[in-house]
Design a protein around this motif. Sequence first.
Motif, PDB file in Angstrom:
ATOM      1  N   GLU A  17       0.863  -1.162  -0.071  1.00 62.19           N
ATOM      2  CA  GLU A  17       0.028   0.028  -0.059  1.00 62.19           C
ATOM      3  C   GLU A  17       0.830   1.118  -0.041  1.00 62.19           C
ATOM      4  OE1 GLU A  17      -3.798   0.941   2.451  1.00 62.19           O
ATOM      5  OE2 GLU A  17      -2.097   1.415   3.713  1.00 62.19           O
ATOM      6  N   THR A  78      -3.256   0.794  -3.549  1.00 64.91           N
ATOM      7  CA  THR A  78      -3.097  -0.665  -3.121  1.00 64.91           C
ATOM      8  C   THR A  78      -2.625  -1.616  -4.341  1.00 64.91           C
ATOM      9  OG1 THR A  78      -4.720  -0.325  -1.395  1.00 64.91           O
ATOM     10  CG2 THR A  78      -4.008  -2.573  -1.487  1.00 64.91           C
ATOM     11  N   SER A  87      -3.232  -6.228  -9.687  1.00 71.36           N
ATOM     12  CA  SER A  87      -4.077  -5.472  -9.352  1.00 71.36           C
ATOM     13  C   SER A  87      -3.938  -4.058  -8.605  1.00 71.36           C
ATOM     14  CB  SER A  87      -5.260  -6.129  -8.377  1.00 71.36           C
ATOM     15  OG  SER A  87      -5.743  -7.475  -9.055  1.00 71.36           O
ATOM     16  N   SER A  89      -5.534  -0.797  -6.967  1.00 73.41           N
ATOM     17  CA  SER A  89      -6.663   0.183  -6.351  1.00 73.41           C
ATOM     18  C   SER A  89      -6.195   1.658  -5.990  1.00 73.41           C
ATOM     19  CB  SER A  89      -7.493  -0.403  -5.319  1.00 73.41           C
ATOM     20  OG  SER A  89      -8.198   0.466  -4.461  1.00 73.41           O
ATOM     21  N   LYS A  91      -7.666   5.040  -4.451  1.00 72.74           N
ATOM     22  CA  LYS A  91      -8.777   5.532  -3.584  1.00 72.74           C
ATOM     23  C   LYS A  91      -8.379   6.943  -3.387  1.00 72.74           C
ATOM     24  CE  LYS A  91     -11.126   4.194   0.559  1.00 72.74           C
ATOM     25  NZ  LYS A  91     -11.158   3.382   1.753  1.00 72.74           N
ATOM     26  N   ASP A 135     -15.883   2.860  -8.078  1.00 73.98           N
ATOM     27  CA  ASP A 135     -16.201   1.801  -7.276  1.00 73.98           C
ATOM     28  C   ASP A 135     -16.399   2.759  -6.093  1.00 73.98           C
ATOM     29  OD1 ASP A 135     -16.146  -0.606  -5.931  1.00 73.98           O
ATOM     30  OD2 ASP A 135     -14.409  -0.357  -5.349  1.00 73.98           O
ATOM     31  N   THR A 137     -16.781   3.923  -1.981  1.00 72.33           N
ATOM     32  CA  THR A 137     -16.588   3.286  -0.594  1.00 72.33           C
ATOM     33  C   THR A 137     -17.238   4.018   0.222  1.00 72.33           C
ATOM     34  OG1 THR A 137     -14.539   4.443  -0.603  1.00 72.33           O
ATOM     35  CG2 THR A 137     -14.498   2.315  -1.464  1.00 72.33           C
ATOM     36  N   ALA A 142     -13.003   4.648  -5.643  1.00 71.27           N
ATOM     37  CA  ALA A 142     -11.830   4.173  -5.975  1.00 71.27           C
ATOM     38  C   ALA A 142     -11.665   3.631  -7.483  1.00 71.27           C
ATOM     39  CB  ALA A 142     -11.491   2.848  -5.253  1.00 71.27           C
ATOM     40  N   LYS A 144     -10.221   0.862  -9.868  1.00 70.54           N
ATOM     41  CA  LYS A 144      -9.705  -0.395  -9.846  1.00 70.54           C
ATOM     42  C   LYS A 144      -9.127  -0.949 -11.099  1.00 70.54           C
ATOM     43  CE  LYS A 144     -11.761  -1.885  -5.321  1.00 70.54           C
ATOM     44  NZ  LYS A 144     -12.731  -2.967  -4.954  1.00 70.54           N
TER      45      LYS A 144
END
Lengths: 159, 118
Positions: A17, A78, A87, A89, A91, A135, A137, A142, A144
Amino acid sequence: MSANEQMVRRLDSRTIEVSLPSRLGYERIAMDCSASFAKMVGFAPERIEDLKTAVAEACINAIEHGNKGHPDLRVLVTMNFNDDRFSVSVKDGGKGILRLPKDKTVKQTIEKLKPPKGLGTYLIKQLVDEVEFNDMTKDGHAVKMVIKLTRKPYSPAKK
Amino acid sequence: MEQQTEIALETIGSITLFDIKGDVTALSESFLNDAYQKALDQGVSKILLKFKKDAYINSGGIALLIQILAESKKNNQQTKITGLSDHFKKIFNMVGITKFADIHDSVEAAVEAMSGPS
């Protein structure tokens, strides 16, 4: 650097992260971190360059539009590698992208030699294998993305 | 954090070479515009944009380059590009910049392509 300012953390053996201040230029920390991680897990140089650009553009959007450059808000990036999937992300504390420009509109604007809106999201879509914008939260938004270890090379004729 | 843009103008025959060092981002605006204005004041008709192979160019920088290409088209200037890494050649092709400025592998190749009347 205090604990509060710690930028890079290892969450587990496959996950890292990066916490960035909302200031342009700091996207390079996330870029370099993603590049090192991707190299470590066996990505080819060409795919690493694609990943770097996609991560940079997602961070720039998060800094500029999501957090609106607010000094107290962080951008959390992340990264996870599993099987052949890398992957990412990204945010921020914003409300997401209300109107995502169409690829065709971006290209047509450039063809008129006008600076387009949504060039960053356009590039992300071209460079990664999967992307999900907006996405939502509980405390923000975020983007992704997934970039795979192997992929067919970019072919201009198909675009 | 930002590696500041530096642009040196060089003359190669009838061509003005923009030797661009450092990052090309939204923060490069004044450097690119100043260099372009200087070239315009000198009445140049051929511009070669030379990037560093390891340059960091993002969407903000690409938007500025589109503005420069628009200005050069308006002013009937021929523009070409050199020095890009394979990745940014792909990116420039992806966004369609190459329709307005060809990319060449070397300064020499670009100069040869630009020689002759504009």
